[in-house]
Scaffold this motif. Structure first.
Motif, mmCIF file in Angstrom:
data_model
loop_
_atom_site.group_PDB
_atom_site.id
_atom_site.type_symbol
_atom_site.label_atom_id
_atom_site.label_comp_id
_atom_site.label_asym_id
_atom_site.label_seq_id
_atom_site.Cartn_x
_atom_site.Cartn_y
_atom_site.Cartn_z
ATOM 1 N N SER A 112 -74.620 -73.044 -11.183
ATOM 2 C CA SER A 112 -74.930 -73.797 -9.959
ATOM 3 C C SER A 112 -76.410 -74.175 -9.863
ATOM 4 O O SER A 112 -77.263 -73.554 -10.501
ATOM 5 N N PRO A 113 -76.728 -75.184 -9.039
ATOM 6 C CA PRO A 113 -78.103 -75.620 -8.842
ATOM 7 C C PRO A 113 -78.729 -74.934 -7.625
ATOM 8 O O PRO A 113 -78.108 -74.064 -7.017
ATOM 9 N N TRP A 114 -79.927 -75.379 -7.240
ATOM 10 C CA TRP A 114 -80.666 -74.672 -6.185
ATOM 11 C C TRP A 114 -80.492 -75.284 -4.795
ATOM 12 O O TRP A 114 -80.871 -74.679 -3.801
ATOM 13 N N ASN A 115 -79.948 -76.497 -4.684
ATOM 14 C CA ASN A 115 -80.082 -77.182 -3.383
ATOM 15 C C ASN A 115 -79.169 -76.628 -2.294
ATOM 16 O O ASN A 115 -79.551 -76.593 -1.127
ATOM 17 N N LYS A 138 -73.524 -68.053 -12.788
ATOM 18 C CA LYS A 138 -74.954 -68.196 -13.137
ATOM 19 C C LYS A 138 -75.610 -69.047 -12.053
ATOM 20 O O LYS A 138 -75.538 -70.270 -12.080
ATOM 21 N N GLU A 141 -82.150 -70.293 -10.954
ATOM 22 C CA GLU A 141 -83.320 -69.414 -10.953
ATOM 23 C C GLU A 141 -84.380 -69.902 -9.958
ATOM 24 O O GLU A 141 -85.361 -69.216 -9.691
ATOM 25 N N GLY A 170 -81.438 -71.046 -17.199
ATOM 26 C CA GLY A 170 -80.267 -71.626 -17.859
ATOM 27 C C GLY A 170 -80.535 -72.079 -19.281
ATOM 28 O O GLY A 170 -79.651 -72.012 -20.138
ATOM 29 N N GLY A 190 -75.032 -79.685 -11.251
ATOM 30 C CA GLY A 190 -76.463 -79.866 -11.509
ATOM 31 C C GLY A 190 -76.759 -81.292 -11.907
ATOM 32 O O GLY A 190 -76.006 -82.218 -11.579
ATOM 33 N N SER A 191 -77.844 -81.462 -12.646
ATOM 34 C CA SER A 191 -78.297 -82.813 -12.976
ATOM 35 C C SER A 191 -77.473 -83.423 -14.111
ATOM 36 O O SER A 191 -76.900 -82.698 -14.935
ATOM 37 N N VAL A 194 -78.823 -82.238 -17.592
ATOM 38 C CA VAL A 194 -78.389 -80.915 -18.061
ATOM 39 C C VAL A 194 -76.877 -80.904 -18.303
ATOM 40 O O VAL A 194 -76.386 -80.239 -19.226
ATOM 41 N N GLU A 212 -70.153 -81.574 -12.083
ATOM 42 C CA GLU A 212 -70.468 -82.093 -10.745
ATOM 43 C C GLU A 212 -71.950 -82.456 -10.780
ATOM 44 O O GLU A 212 -72.809 -81.594 -10.643
ATOM 45 N N LEU A 213 -72.234 -83.748 -10.979
ATOM 46 C CA LEU A 213 -73.610 -84.160 -11.258
ATOM 47 C C LEU A 213 -74.198 -84.991 -10.108
ATOM 48 O O LEU A 213 -73.632 -85.036 -9.020
ATOM 49 N N GLY A 214 -75.302 -85.654 -10.393
ATOM 50 C CA GLY A 214 -75.997 -86.383 -9.326
ATOM 51 C C GLY A 214 -75.964 -87.885 -9.543
ATOM 52 O O GLY A 214 -74.994 -88.420 -10.074
ATOM 53 N N CYS A 246 -76.905 -83.718 -2.990
ATOM 54 C CA CYS A 246 -76.439 -84.600 -4.067
ATOM 55 C C CYS A 246 -75.809 -85.879 -3.537
ATOM 56 O O CYS A 246 -75.885 -86.923 -4.166
ATOM 57 N N GLU A 337 -83.093 -90.238 -9.561
ATOM 58 C CA GLU A 337 -82.535 -89.738 -8.297
ATOM 59 C C GLU A 337 -83.691 -89.179 -7.471
ATOM 60 O O GLU A 337 -84.486 -88.383 -7.986
ATOM 61 N N PHE A 405 -63.411 -83.708 -4.155
ATOM 62 C CA PHE A 405 -64.833 -84.036 -4.242
ATOM 63 C C PHE A 405 -65.284 -83.963 -5.693
ATOM 64 O O PHE A 405 -65.127 -82.932 -6.347
HETATM 65 P P1 NAD Z 1 -80.338 -78.601 -13.073
HETATM 66 O O1 NAD Z 1 -79.379 -79.389 -13.853
HETATM 67 O O2 NAD Z 1 -81.761 -78.599 -13.458
HETATM 68 O O3 NAD Z 1 -79.904 -77.052 -13.041
HETATM 69 C C1 NAD Z 1 -78.612 -76.632 -12.701
HETATM 70 C C2 NAD Z 1 -78.285 -75.331 -13.421
HETATM 71 O O4 NAD Z 1 -78.359 -75.547 -14.826
HETATM 72 C C3 NAD Z 1 -79.231 -74.169 -13.107
HETATM 73 O O5 NAD Z 1 -78.471 -72.992 -12.940
HETATM 74 C C4 NAD Z 1 -80.105 -74.077 -14.357
HETATM 75 O O6 NAD Z 1 -80.509 -72.756 -14.644
HETATM 76 C C5 NAD Z 1 -79.203 -74.590 -15.440
HETATM 77 N N1 NAD Z 1 -79.947 -75.269 -16.526
HETATM 78 C C6 NAD Z 1 -81.092 -75.982 -16.423
HETATM 79 N N2 NAD Z 1 -81.449 -76.479 -17.620
HETATM 80 C C7 NAD Z 1 -80.514 -76.059 -18.506
HETATM 81 C C8 NAD Z 1 -80.323 -76.248 -19.912
HETATM 82 N N3 NAD Z 1 -81.164 -76.968 -20.637
HETATM 83 N N4 NAD Z 1 -79.250 -75.680 -20.488
HETATM 84 C C9 NAD Z 1 -78.365 -74.973 -19.761
HETATM 85 N N5 NAD Z 1 -78.504 -74.760 -18.420
HETATM 86 C C10 NAD Z 1 -79.557 -75.287 -17.800
HETATM 87 O O7 NAD Z 1 -80.148 -79.091 -11.559
HETATM 88 P P2 NAD Z 1 -80.950 -78.662 -10.270
HETATM 89 O O8 NAD Z 1 -82.328 -79.222 -10.329
HETATM 90 O O9 NAD Z 1 -80.796 -77.207 -10.040
HETATM 91 O O10 NAD Z 1 -80.099 -79.421 -9.144
HETATM 92 C C11 NAD Z 1 -80.298 -80.742 -8.787
HETATM 93 C C12 NAD Z 1 -79.280 -81.659 -9.412
HETATM 94 O O11 NAD Z 1 -77.965 -81.210 -9.138
HETATM 95 C C13 NAD Z 1 -79.349 -83.075 -8.820
HETATM 96 O O12 NAD Z 1 -79.191 -84.007 -9.844
HETATM 97 C C14 NAD Z 1 -78.147 -83.112 -7.871
HETATM 98 O O13 NAD Z 1 -77.661 -84.409 -7.616
HETATM 99 C C15 NAD Z 1 -77.174 -82.282 -8.615
HETATM 100 N N6 NAD Z 1 -76.175 -81.740 -7.702
HETATM 101 C C16 NAD Z 1 -74.898 -82.188 -7.795
HETATM 102 C C17 NAD Z 1 -73.957 -81.716 -6.902
HETATM 103 C C18 NAD Z 1 -72.534 -82.170 -6.939
HETATM 104 O O14 NAD Z 1 -71.714 -81.533 -6.288
HETATM 105 N N7 NAD Z 1 -72.191 -83.215 -7.644
HETATM 106 C C19 NAD Z 1 -74.327 -80.775 -5.932
HETATM 107 C C20 NAD Z 1 -75.639 -80.350 -5.881
HETATM 108 C C21 NAD Z 1 -76.566 -80.829 -6.778
#
Ligand code: NAD
Length: 460
Positions: A112-115, A138, A141, A170, A190-191, A194, A212-214, A246, A337, A405
């Motif tokens: 999961s991400p941080w938001n 996971k 961080e 991650g 996450g993004s 990633v 589930e990305l952005g 997101c 984004e 969703f």
């Molecule tokens: P991120 O992709 O940087 O990190 C998400 C997770 O991936 C974290 O747990 C991180 O530790 C891990 N990670 C980071 N780099 C990695 C790598 N190289 N290899 C493996 N794991 C890795 O995203 P973020 O900055 O935490 O969150 C913001 C993003 O998430 C935005 O793009 C947002 O749009 C998206 N998001 C999407 C949704 C959705 O439901 N679609 C919801 C919330 C956030």
């Protein structure tokens, strides 16, 4: 530190033992999860405040309450969701019966991400448990206080052969987890960047991924829109969590005839929402930017754009005013984004111009259009590819567990919430049971002209 190979073994054993096979066992886990979250509610609120300065209303409604709703929905409907679906087979299968059964994938890895650090880890977990899987979680961080409470909740609630949790970066952890824990399904939020890396790593073992990305979600305000309602609903969707959502509108496209009246109304609404009692920098309800990196990234996006409203920031508090800007399509703010409380506004004169602007960022996660003209909204929502969206609203398509969703293309694949989550975490297994009292000889070699005639009759 968890030994992932051992974890994999004990979770495989738990799966084989059938511990999670019965619906009542899954429900017991869900109930215990809810009770444990209730016990830790105060700690969760304190942690979300410490990590992001989230106010209690936002923290409860979009994090804790959201998870309760997912648990409640699963407890109420799980029997129905999990029931094998009887199928009346086609004539070519005669004399057979058929059914589709839901099989858990096995071990699932949820990242999961941080938001929304609480909800985005536990809502997928609810779906995973409902479907009878074991999980490794996971969290991000970047929100360590919330992550620490999540560890306490999970470790109190579950033995590690059912659900385990691991904290850390991650970039180093995920490759090791994929290698040693060898999940049967990865659920990643996450993004986009990633998401691509993780899918590539998963591809080595053909591990399926739900992503589930952005993305950059457009929001269109047509000339016939109710401007006051549009302004209110856009402001809420954009400035909730200080734009770190997101599905927040990423940029606005406003018909040229109403751009100025819309801007006037929008500014008035923002004043009413965020400046009435106290300045957003001092308001407990206006969320911080998660860390200095993202704060500085956002401030940099303001370089070279023209500020229409807001634009000031407070580095010590990591807060940026609700900000509306005018920008060019080739400026950095329109290349990535935004994920913060800055909203670029563009004007358009017709649908061709809308299509051309949106085509720079295909497959956004969300899509919003404000209009009284059903034909106009129908055309736009059918023509463009996006995860989900709203007509005359923002963000609300994700709050109801009856709606799937998820994204499409660059904004992800697969969907969850409610039954959609159960389905995402279940393999759909088809089973045909054929009676033996009748066995048409022409189905078997050596084939004759008669066999071909019969098969042609069946397959038409
Ligand atoms: P991120 O992709 O940087 O990190 C998400 C997770 O991936 C974290 O747990 C991180 O530790 C891990 N990670 C980071 N780099 C990695 C790598 N190289 N290899 C493996 N794991 C890795 O995203 P973020 O900055 O935490 O969150 C913001 C993003 O998430 C935005 O793009 C947002 O749009 C998206 N998001 C999407 C949704 C959705 O439901 N679609 C919801 C919330 C956030």
């Amino acid at each position: 530190m968890i030994h992932f190979t051992e974890l994999s073994q004990i979770q495989n054993q738990a799966l084989q033992s059938g511990k999670l096979q019965s619906i009542s066992a899954r429900k017991e886990h869900l109930k215990r999860l809810k009770i444990t979250i209730q016990e830790y509610e105060k700690d969760i609120l304190t942690a979300l405040k410490a990590d992001m300065g989230k106010g209690e209303f936002e923290a409860y409604s979009s994090e804790i309450g959201f998870v309760y709703q997912e648990i409640g929905d699963a407890l109420k409907n799980l029997n129905k969701w999990a029931k094998p679906k009887r199928i009346f087979p086609s004539l070519s299968l005669f004399p057979s019966r058929a059914k589709i059964v839901n099989q858990p994938f096995g071990k699932t890895l949820i990242i999961s991400p941080w938001n929304y650090p609480f909800q985005l880890l536990l809502a997928p977990l609810v779906a995973s448990i409902s479907a009878g899987n074991t999980s490794l979680l996971k969290p991000s961080e970047l929100t360590p206080h919330t992550s620490a409470v999540l560890v306490k909740i999970i470790e109190k609630c579950f033995p590690s052969d059912i659900v385990a949790i691991v904290e850390g970066d991650g970039r180093t952890l995920i490759p090791k987890i994929i290698e040693d824990y060898r999940p049967n399904l990865i659920f990643f939020t996450g993004s986009t960047q990633v998401g691509k890396i993780i899918s590539q790593q998963a591809a080595n073992y053909l591990i399926p991924c739900i992503l589930e990305l952005g993305g950059k979600s457009p929001c269109i305000v047509h000339k016939d829109a109710d401007l006051e309602v549009a302004a209110r609903r856009i402001a809420l969707g954009k400035f909730l969590n200080s734009g770190q959502t997101c599905v927040a509108p990423d940029y606005l496209l406003v018909h040229e005839d109403v751009q100025q009246p819309f801007l006037d109304t929008f500014q008035k609404i923002i004043q009413e929402f965020y400046y009435k009692n106290e300045h957003p920098f001092h308001s407990a309800d206006y969320t911080q930017i998660v860390n200095p990196f993202h704060f500085n990234r956002l401030i940099k996006l303001l370089e070279g754009v023209s500020v229409v409203f807001g634009g000031s920031y407070n580095e010590a508090e990591r807060k940026i005013e609700p900000t509306i800007v005018k920008a060019d399509m080739n400026q950095p703010i329109m290349q990535e984004e935004i994920f913060g409380p800055i909203l670029p506004i563009f004007s358009y004169k017709d649908s061709i111009e809308i299509d051309s602007i949106i085509s720079h960022h295909p497959n956004p996660l969300s899509f919003y259009v404000f209009t009284r003209n059903d034909q106009f909204s129908e055309n736009l929502t059918m023509k463009h590819s996006f995860g989900g969206g709203c007509i005359n609203n923002t963000v609300m398509h994700l709050v109801d567990p009856k709606l799937p969703f998820g994204g499409i293309g660059y904004s992800g694949s697969g969907a969850y919430h409610g039954q959609w989550g159960f389905d995402a975490f279940s393999h759909k297994k088809s089973i045909v049971k054929t009676a033996t009292w009748f066995d048409l000889k022409q189905k078997y070699p050596p084939y004759t002209k008669e066999s071909l005639k019969i098969i042609k009759w069946f397959l038409k």
